[in-house]
Design a protein around this motif. Sequence first.
Motif, PDB file in Angstrom:
ATOM      1  N   LYS A  76       0.709  -0.999  -0.402  1.00 23.74           N
ATOM      2  CA  LYS A  76      -0.374   0.114  -0.056  1.00 23.74           C
ATOM      3  C   LYS A  76       1.199   1.080  -0.053  1.00 23.74           C
ATOM      4  N   ASN A  77       1.741   0.976   0.606  1.00 22.33           N
ATOM      5  CA  ASN A  77       2.883   2.589   0.857  1.00 22.33           C
ATOM      6  C   ASN A  77       4.062   2.530  -0.144  1.00 22.33           C
ATOM      7  N   SER A 131       3.619   5.943  -2.059  1.00 25.62           N
ATOM      8  CA  SER A 131       3.562   6.989  -1.389  1.00 25.62           C
ATOM      9  C   SER A 131       4.263   8.660  -1.748  1.00 25.62           C
ATOM     10  N   LYS A 132       4.148   9.110  -2.014  1.00 30.77           N
ATOM     11  CA  LYS A 132       4.923  10.175  -1.944  1.00 30.77           C
ATOM     12  C   LYS A 132       5.017  11.231  -0.945  1.00 30.77           C
ATOM     13  N   ASN A 133       3.877  10.570   0.480  1.00 23.48           N
ATOM     14  CA  ASN A 133       3.668  11.278   1.598  1.00 23.48           C
ATOM     15  C   ASN A 133       4.789  11.099   2.220  1.00 23.48           C
ATOM     16  N   TRP A 165       4.272   9.119   5.396  1.00 23.71           N
ATOM     17  CA  TRP A 165       3.794   7.419   4.983  1.00 23.71           C
ATOM     18  C   TRP A 165       5.259   6.673   3.910  1.00 23.71           C
ATOM     19  N   ALA A 166       6.302   7.423   3.832  1.00 22.93           N
ATOM     20  CA  ALA A 166       7.234   6.833   2.895  1.00 22.93           C
ATOM     21  C   ALA A 166       7.399   5.311   3.623  1.00 22.93           C
TER      22      ALA A 166
END
Length: 196
Positions: free
Chosen positions: A178-179, A182-184, A187-188
């Motif tokens: 899921k992560n 991620s660009k966040n 949460w990366a």
Amino acid sequence: MSLLKASAIILLALLIACQESQSERISSDPAKVLDEPTSQEAITSYSIDTAAILKNIRLDALLADVQSANLLPQKAVSNLPSVVNNFLHEKVEDFAIVNPEEDFQSTDIMTGNLPRRRLMYLGVADDIVLLAYELGGFGLSERVLIFKLNEHQITDFWTGSVKGKLQTKDEIVTYLRKNKNSKNKYWALNTNTIYF
């Protein structure tokens, strides 16, 4: 890159280095899970591919291997295969981890000579090892490590950060899938450095 950003990166690297140099211990008298070579034979020559880890280049293939593997969940760090144990001690001086529910150094406030790592999950198969643990020190975090093995040698390796106490193979695989893109930043799975 701004001077402030460069200074922050250098400070973070120094803090991580300081944490790694603390004296720690690992459980003794490991029980053998696999038919393993002796400690001398199990010394690994695996070199970490930092770019592949930070960009999650081989993560999908490793997750497929983990998903299809018949991992035997282990409750004790003493069941960590010796090749993995040796690799961790080679990369981190005095690498130490305690079993679930045991006390560990969860913050940067020293409360004795406790290890900074506590096992959350350990799954072992002939060709794959999945390890998840809490890492204390300057902030509490959770780490996941995946080892691909071939005849007691490490052939591939990935590590990253997760959020929360993931305690099963399925929870870990689901979270990583899921992560992984991620660009966040929060949460990366990895930032710009690899640490254990």
